[in-house]
Design an enzyme around this catalytic site. Structure first.
Site, PDB file in Angstrom:
ATOM      1  N   ASP A 121     -37.814 100.471 -12.192  1.00 55.37           N
ATOM      2  CA  ASP A 121     -38.137  99.898 -11.887  1.00 55.37           C
ATOM      3  C   ASP A 121     -39.005  98.836 -12.357  1.00 55.37           C
ATOM      4  O   ASP A 121     -39.602  99.483 -13.258  1.00 55.37           O
ATOM      5  CB  ASP A 121     -38.604 100.086 -10.151  1.00 55.37           C
ATOM      6  CG  ASP A 121     -39.199  98.902  -9.082  1.00 55.37           C
ATOM      7  OD1 ASP A 121     -38.457  98.036  -8.937  1.00 55.37           O
ATOM      8  OD2 ASP A 121     -40.339  99.186  -8.116  1.00 55.37           O
ATOM      9  N   ASN A 133     -30.095  97.678  -1.422  1.00 57.35           N
ATOM     10  CA  ASN A 133     -30.672  96.529  -2.509  1.00 57.35           C
ATOM     11  C   ASN A 133     -30.332  95.355  -2.311  1.00 57.35           C
ATOM     12  O   ASN A 133     -30.054  94.190  -2.791  1.00 57.35           O
ATOM     13  CB  ASN A 133     -30.384  96.409  -4.008  1.00 57.35           C
ATOM     14  CG  ASN A 133     -31.422  97.113  -4.571  1.00 57.35           C
ATOM     15  OD1 ASN A 133     -31.269  98.215  -5.280  1.00 57.35           O
ATOM     16  ND2 ASN A 133     -32.701  97.048  -4.196  1.00 57.35           N
TER      17      ASN A 133
HETATM   18  C1  IPE Z   1     -35.695 100.892  -5.980  1.00 60.39           C
HETATM   19  O1  IPE Z   1     -36.213  99.704  -6.792  1.00 60.39           O
HETATM   20  C2  IPE Z   1     -34.159 100.620  -6.568  1.00 60.39           C
HETATM   21  C3  IPE Z   1     -33.559 100.869  -8.122  1.00 60.39           C
HETATM   22  C4  IPE Z   1     -34.388 100.863  -8.712  1.00 60.39           C
HETATM   23  C5  IPE Z   1     -32.273 100.799  -7.718  1.00 60.39           C
HETATM   24  P1  IPE Z   1     -36.372  98.805  -5.380  1.00 60.39           P
HETATM   25  O2  IPE Z   1     -37.429  97.953  -6.237  1.00 60.39           O
HETATM   26  O3  IPE Z   1     -35.228  98.275  -4.712  1.00 60.39           O
HETATM   27  O4  IPE Z   1     -37.501  99.357  -4.294  1.00 60.39           O
HETATM   28  P2  IPE Z   1     -38.842  99.047  -3.496  1.00 60.39           P
HETATM   29  O5  IPE Z   1     -37.744  97.764  -2.459  1.00 60.39           O
HETATM   30  O6  IPE Z   1     -39.466  98.822  -4.461  1.00 60.39           O
HETATM   31  O7  IPE Z   1     -38.711 100.149  -2.739  1.00 60.39           O
HETATM   32  C1  IPE Z   2     -35.195  97.094 -10.904  1.00 56.43           C
HETATM   33  O1  IPE Z   2     -36.395  96.056 -11.139  1.00 56.43           O
HETATM   34  C2  IPE Z   2     -33.984  96.541 -10.673  1.00 56.43           C
HETATM   35  C3  IPE Z   2     -32.651  96.842  -8.942  1.00 56.43           C
HETATM   36  C4  IPE Z   2     -33.793  97.195  -7.785  1.00 56.43           C
HETATM   37  C5  IPE Z   2     -31.375  96.443  -9.267  1.00 56.43           C
HETATM   38  P1  IPE Z   2     -36.598  95.200  -9.553  1.00 56.43           P
HETATM   39  O2  IPE Z   2     -36.127  93.879  -9.412  1.00 56.43           O
HETATM   40  O3  IPE Z   2     -36.656  95.722  -8.283  1.00 56.43           O
HETATM   41  O4  IPE Z   2     -37.540  94.318 -10.050  1.00 56.43           O
HETATM   42  P2  IPE Z   2     -39.580  93.813  -9.487  1.00 56.43           P
HETATM   43  O5  IPE Z   2     -39.170  95.510  -8.033  1.00 56.43           O
HETATM   44  O6  IPE Z   2     -38.463  92.487  -8.190  1.00 56.43           O
HETATM   45  O7  IPE Z   2     -40.194  94.222 -10.483  1.00 56.43           O
HETATM   46 MG    MG Z   3     -38.127  96.906  -7.654  1.00 54.65          MG
END
Ligand code: IPE
Ligand code: IPE
Ligand code: MG
Length: 250
Positions: free
Chosen positions: A25, A73
């Site tokens: 993340d 997502n």
């Molecule tokens: C969790 O991250 C899913 C992945 C890393 C694929 P998210 O960014 O989607 O999680 P939340 O929304 O902050 O809980």
């Molecule tokens: C994790 O990074 C990747 C996926 C969930 C695909 P994020 O895209 O959630 O990055 P933040 O949390 O918005 O910084």
């Molecule tokens: Mg995220």
């Protein structure tokens, strides 16, 4: 090989985690901090995947599981979702032969029915190609949700035992998407949030949790070592007392 369920038997606690599961993340915030579009963070994140795969294999981790795209997502802007899909295709095109050359088996788990046909074909081909590799199993969770996993397993279990109304954990476990792997020893979440976000709900029952503020694109071999070192200082009791553990090891 049949692995012990942490709730029905006391499993062993290996010094080097046998199974590491990671929520990657912070890609978006990594990019935003640099005044870059979020996509730049996802692109950079693929590089961090390469580093962590290599580092885990070197350290003797047998299973590495990465959360790449959650069942929630899809709620993101269409543009970001389609870019993530394209990035996944490119990563498969570029990386599968390298994984194969390094004796790494690739599995992709999740509800793949929502992936387009090209991607489904590529996943099947990559899994076939690397199926006999033995050094490490890399699992990519794609359109994966812990609740989806439990529900699909329940569905399969009910079908496998027609007429039955009472079930045991042992009957459910073989139907979970990652039944081929032991439960994770170490869970890592980068990006500062301290939550599970519908990742491996069933399998994390007794996993050691490690959270770091480091954004995923900055995750390095040193960060992995820090997480493993933290894991190695934990006392994994699985419900027992510390005194019982001391007795066992003396
Ligand atoms: C969790 O991250 C899913 C992945 C890393 C694929 P998210 O960014 O989607 O999680 P939340 O929304 O902050 O809980
Ligand atoms: C994790 O990074 C990747 C996926 C969930 C695909 P994020 O895209 O959630 O990055 P933040 O949390 O918005 O910084
Ligand atoms: Mg995220």
């Amino acid at each position: 090989m049949k692995y012990t369920s942490s709730t029905t038997e006391v499993p062993d606690a290996p010094a080097v985690p046998r199974h590491v599961a990671i929520i990657m993340d912070g890609n978006g915030r990594w990019a935003t901090k640099r005044f870059l579009p979020r996509v730049a963070g996802h692109v950079k994140g693929v590089e961090a995947v390469r580093t962590v795969v290599e580092s885990c294999a070197r350290r003797g981790v047998e299973y590495l599981t990465l959360f790449a795209f959650s069942s929630e997502n899809w709620r993101r802007p269409e543009e970001e979702v389609s870019l993530l899909m394209r990035l996944f295709v490119t990563a498969l095109e570029r990386e599968v032969s390298k994984l194969h050359a390094n004796n790494i088996r690739l599995r992709v788990v999740g509800d793949l029915s929502r992936a387009d046909e090209k991607l489904q074909g590529m996943i099947a081909a990559a899994e076939r190609k690397t199926a006999a590799n033995t050094r490490m199993t890399l699992t990519v969770c794609f359109n994966y949700g812990g609740r989806w996993d439990v529900m699909q397993a329940v569905g399969q279990m009910v079908k496998a035992h027609p007429g039955a109304t009472d079930f045991t954990e042992e009957q459910l476990a073989p139907h979970l998407a990652m039944a081929y792997a032991p439960e994770p020893d170490l869970f890592i979440r980068t990006g500062g949030e301290q939550r599970i976000s519908n990742f491996l709900l069933w399998q994390l029952a007794y996993t050691e949790l490690f959270f770091t503020d480091t954004y995923w694109p900055d995750f390095s071999a040193e960060c992995l070592d820090e997480a493993i070192a933290s894991y190695q200082h934990r006392e994994r009791r699985f419900g027992r007392t510390g005194a019982q553990l001391a007795e066992k090891t003396s």
